[in-house]
Scaffold this active site. Structure first.
Site, PDB file in Angstrom:
ATOM      1  CG  HIS A  24      -2.159   0.685   1.169  1.00 40.34           C
ATOM      2  ND1 HIS A  24      -3.063   0.512   0.142  1.00 40.34           N
ATOM      3  CD2 HIS A  24      -2.716   1.610   1.987  1.00 40.34           C
ATOM      4  CE1 HIS A  24      -4.118   1.298   0.337  1.00 40.34           C
ATOM      5  NE2 HIS A  24      -3.919   1.979   1.447  1.00 40.34           N
ATOM      6  CE  LYS A 169      -7.954   7.884   1.317  1.00 42.32           C
ATOM      7  NZ  LYS A 169      -8.484   8.244   2.650  1.00 42.32           N
ATOM      8  CE  LYS A 171      -4.085   6.631   1.403  1.00 39.04           C
ATOM      9  NZ  LYS A 171      -4.121   7.586   2.507  1.00 39.04           N
ATOM     10  CG  ASP A 200      -5.263  10.801   1.749  1.00 44.32           C
ATOM     11  OD1 ASP A 200      -4.764  11.906   1.996  1.00 44.32           O
ATOM     12  OD2 ASP A 200      -5.568   9.966   2.638  1.00 44.32           O
ATOM     13  CD  GLU A 226      -8.317  11.587   3.042  1.00 38.82           C
ATOM     14  OE1 GLU A 226      -8.982  10.999   2.163  1.00 38.82           O
ATOM     15  OE2 GLU A 226      -8.021  11.049   4.126  1.00 38.82           O
ATOM     16  CG  ASP A 251      -7.186  11.975   7.270  1.00 40.30           C
ATOM     17  OD1 ASP A 251      -7.561  11.802   8.437  1.00 40.30           O
ATOM     18  OD2 ASP A 251      -6.609  11.075   6.617  1.00 40.30           O
ATOM     19  CE  LYS A 275      -8.674   8.742   8.368  1.00 42.48           C
ATOM     20  NZ  LYS A 275      -7.238   8.676   8.005  1.00 42.48           N
ATOM     21  CD  GLU A 329     -10.970   6.458   4.058  1.00 48.71           C
ATOM     22  OE1 GLU A 329     -10.609   6.776   2.913  1.00 48.71           O
ATOM     23  OE2 GLU A 329     -10.355   6.794   5.091  1.00 48.71           O
TER      24      GLU A 329
HETATM   25  C1  MUC Z   1      -5.621   8.068   5.245  1.00 43.79           C
HETATM   26  O1  MUC Z   1      -4.776   8.939   5.274  1.00 43.79           O
HETATM   27  O2  MUC Z   1      -6.762   8.410   5.006  1.00 43.79           O
HETATM   28  C2  MUC Z   1      -7.274   5.550   4.717  1.00 43.79           C
HETATM   29  C3  MUC Z   1      -7.465   4.815   3.616  1.00 43.79           C
HETATM   30  C4  MUC Z   1      -6.218   4.404   3.153  1.00 43.79           C
HETATM   31  O3  MUC Z   1      -5.967   3.741   2.175  1.00 43.79           O
HETATM   32  O4  MUC Z   1      -5.262   4.895   3.954  1.00 43.79           O
HETATM   33  C5  MUC Z   1      -5.891   5.534   5.020  1.00 43.79           C
HETATM   34  C6  MUC Z   1      -5.194   6.683   5.564  1.00 43.79           C
HETATM   35 MG    MG Z   2      -6.164  10.476   4.674  1.00 42.86          MG
END
Ligand code: MUC
Ligand code: MG
Length: 382
Positions: A24, A169, A171, A200, A226, A251, A275, A329
């Site tokens: 990831h 989403k 990254k 994000d 995000e 976040d 969260k 999520e």
């Molecule tokens: C985050 O920063 O949101 C949430 C989903 C994901 O893949 O990582 C997290 C962390």
């Molecule tokens: Mg995040």
């Protein structure tokens, strides 16, 4: 004795490490394993409560790690709470806040276990304790973060085919902004009208990079960014929120209701990623929701990539909130190679089913927990 008060007898915190289904890739680290802290509280009437605290990528995401969460619980929270009234969650939480500043994830893990215990003793679900569910199912986004555009597109296709996820989403923030925009554009073009695309950045951009990114991403149809900039840069976050049509989501900056108030007061974000762990528990997370709703800030049900236990706890609370404009999520257990719940959560039709039954509504597979616990003792036959 009819009126005997049930007390908190014992609080146990266990670190478990579960491999992820694939690497990831986040802006700050690549996760191959997710580590979480499982909390089991034993009460004087023989009842139990379960909770979970998780963070992401050791200390690279935020100021707490599973090791610090376990230390805070074992050394400071447990001694402060032992002997207190099991049903007095407000009193226990106030006491915990007095004994432990900061450390919201550690406090959340214990607070969740108190709600689970109260629910199990009364026969009510955590959703019922928070006013009752208004949803039986919640939509669930998936994070594409393999580090490769084509691998992500293939993964998105599989999720769409299986009707597991249609909101994605991505990254980003590890590569340059230009490369990232091209990566997002490729995935957005492949997904088309079948789903939505968000990103994000996990705080990786400067304001200048973020301006360039916001412009480029909104042009290719990405709907949300995000935490583009550092959590300390509230003015920068606000200028992005004011300057572009694309939704800006807070976040990492949200470490509980006081931060939510600060962000809401200046409307520095369009959306809150709520969260439970980061907020300091179910009740503080519900306060964060209340602040957003009062301020006209949209909501997104966020995750710290908890296992099924912490995910179910958040789902119980999220089920009581009328509107999640950007969905949720709550896919944490799906990123793990193995399931540690006795019965897994149900994912189908792009959503997760809110568990039924008292408390959080789930139970652990004790053999799996024994296998994945960090301090497991292996017995070897002579
Ligand atoms: C985050 O920063 O949101 C949430 C989903 C994901 O893949 O990582 C997290 C962390
Ligand atoms: Mg995040």
């Amino acid at each position: 004795k009819a009126n005997a008060v049930t007390k908190i007898d014992r609080i146990e915190a266990i670190i478990v490490d579960v491999p992820t289904v694939r690497g990831h890739v986040l802006s700050m680290t690549t996760m191959l394993t997710q580590s979480v802290v499982l909390v089991r509280i034993r009460f004087s009437d023989g009842s139990e409560g379960l909770g979970e605290g998780a963070s992401i990528g050791g200390l690279s995401y935020g100021p707490e790690s599973v090791e610090s969460v376990k230390l805070a619980i074992d050394t400071y929270i447990a001694p402060a709470l032992i002997g207190m009234d099991a049903d007095g969650i407000a009193a226990a939480s106030a006491h915990m806040e007095k004994a432990v500043k900061g450390n919201p994830i550690a406090r959340a893990a214990v607070e969740c276990a108190l709600w689970d215990g109260l629910g199990r003793r009364t026969g009510l679900s955590v959703a019922q304790l928070f006013g009752g569910r208004v949803h039986d199912r919640l939509p669930v986004a998936w994070t594409l973060a393999s580090g490769n555009s084509q691998t992500d597109i293939d993964e998105a296709e599989r999720m769409l085919d299986a009707r597991r996820h249609r909101d994605f989403k991505l990254k980003i923030g590890k590569r340059g902004v230009k490369q990232d925009i091209a990566h997002v554009a490729a995935i957005a073009a492949a997904v088309g009208d079948r789903g939505t695309i968000r990103v994000d950045v996990n705080q990786a951009w400067s304001l200048t990079e973020a301006r360039y990114g916001a412009r480029g991403l909104q042009e290719i149809g990405c709907i949300l960014i995000e935490q583009p900039v550092s959590r300390d840069k509230l003015t920068a976050l606000k200028s992005l929120t004011d300057g572009y049509e694309i939704a800006i989501m807070a976040d990492e900056v949200l470490q509980g209701p006081a931060d939510a108030m600060r962000v809401a007061a200046n409307r520095s974000a369009d959306v809150f990623a709520v969260k439970v762990c980061q907020s300091g528990g179910l009740k503080p997370a519900s306060d964060v929701v209340a602040i957003a709703r009062a301020a006209g800030i949209d909501l997104y049900g966020g995750t710290m990539l908890e296992s099924g236990l912490g995910t179910a706890a958040a789902i119980q609370l999220f089920a009581t909130v009328p509107e999640w404009q950007f969905g949720t999520e709550m896919f944490g257990p799906l990123l793990l190679k193995d399931e540690i719940l006795a019965t897994p959560l149900e994912y189908k039709d792009f959503s997760v089913t809110v568990p039924q039954g008292p408390g959080i509504g789930v139970s652990l597979d004790d053999d799996k927990v024994s296998f994945y616990r960090r301090d497991r003792t292996v017995t070897v036959k002579a």
